[in-house]
Design an enzyme around this catalytic site. Structure first.
Site, PDB file in Angstrom:
ATOM      1  N   HIS A   1      -4.887  11.754  -8.535  1.00  0.00           N
ATOM      2  CA  HIS A   1      -6.325  11.621  -8.830  1.00  0.00           C
ATOM      3  C   HIS A   1      -6.779  12.715  -9.813  1.00  0.00           C
ATOM      4  CE1 HIS A   1      -6.531  10.024  -4.457  1.00  0.00           C
ATOM      5  NE2 HIS A   1      -6.774   8.971  -5.226  1.00  0.00           N
TER       6      HIS A   1
ATOM      7  N   LYS B   1     -14.781   1.177   6.623  1.00  0.00           N
ATOM      8  CA  LYS B   1     -13.472   1.815   6.442  1.00  0.00           C
ATOM      9  C   LYS B   1     -13.331   3.036   7.328  1.00  0.00           C
ATOM     10  CE  LYS B   1     -11.523   1.138   1.803  1.00  0.00           C
ATOM     11  NZ  LYS B   1     -11.113   1.863   0.606  1.00  0.00           N
TER      12      LYS B   1
ATOM     13  N   ARG C   1      -1.107   2.711 -10.947  1.00  0.00           N
ATOM     14  CA  ARG C   1       0.199   3.326 -10.692  1.00  0.00           C
ATOM     15  C   ARG C   1       1.339   2.372 -11.009  1.00  0.00           C
ATOM     16  NH1 ARG C   1      -1.517   4.961  -4.790  1.00  0.00           N
ATOM     17  NH2 ARG C   1      -2.217   2.843  -5.115  1.00  0.00           N
TER      18      ARG C   1
END
Ligand code: PNS
Length: 159
Positions: free
Chosen positions: A17, A41, A90
């Site tokens: 990050h 979440k 990624r």
């Protein structure tokens, strides 16, 4: 002035990050790193803890602002006159989810563009979940997170 937002859970922030945020800060006049809070979440860290870690890791970058937000990202960008969303990619496995989010954001708020930055190859496998899992078994995480974050992670998992 071009403002961008880099949203995420940052639970916790990793070198992956940090790399994306630093690179994005060179591309835009102002970068908001937005620590998102979603009541559905489950996070290991509270939003305040996540923000504090992000702030500490990026405190030397003058054009970065660390904020938190609970709601639609499109709402945040509208309120803050931001027209670019930054996301890191990624691997190809990220693509489907990221495309869905980028298209949904564009549909919700026409005019908001998502810009993807490829992760540095050394972080292509790295995720916050991996950091937490390894830490929960007492494994070494110092290669993935700064020492400040490492101590917060171990403090959390020692409890
Ligand atoms: O770090 P993450 O968990 O991959 O980040 C995902 C995040 C928080 C950026 C994404 O879930 C999000 O933007 N949530 C806010 C709600 C929203 O705007 N949803 C519509 C886009 S799918």
């Amino acid at each position: 002035m071009i403002k961008a937002a880099y949203p995420g859970s940052f639970d916790p922030i990793t070198f992956g990050h940090i790399d994306i945020a630093r690179r994005a800060s060179h591309l835009f006049d102002e970068l908001h790193v937005v620590v998102m809070e979603n009541k559905q979440k489950k996070y290991a860290f509270t939003v305040e803890e996540r923000m504090e870690m992000v702030r500490e890791c990026l405190k030397d970058v003058p054009n970065i602002r660390v904020e938190s937000f609970s709601g639609l990202l499109a709402e945040y960008t509208l309120k803050n006159e931001i027209n670019v969303v930054i996301r890191g990619l990624r691997a190809v496995t990220d693509f489907e989810y990221e495309m869905q989010m980028a298209l949904a954001n564009k549909e919700i708020l026409n005019g908001v563009e998502t810009v993807f930055l490829m992760t540095d190859k050394s972080f292509s496998f790295l995720s916050s979940s991996l950091v937490k899992e390894v830490a929960s078994f007492g494994g070494k995480i110092s290669q993935w997170v700064p020492s400040y974050v490492e101590s917060k992670v171990f403090e959390k998992f020692a409890r």
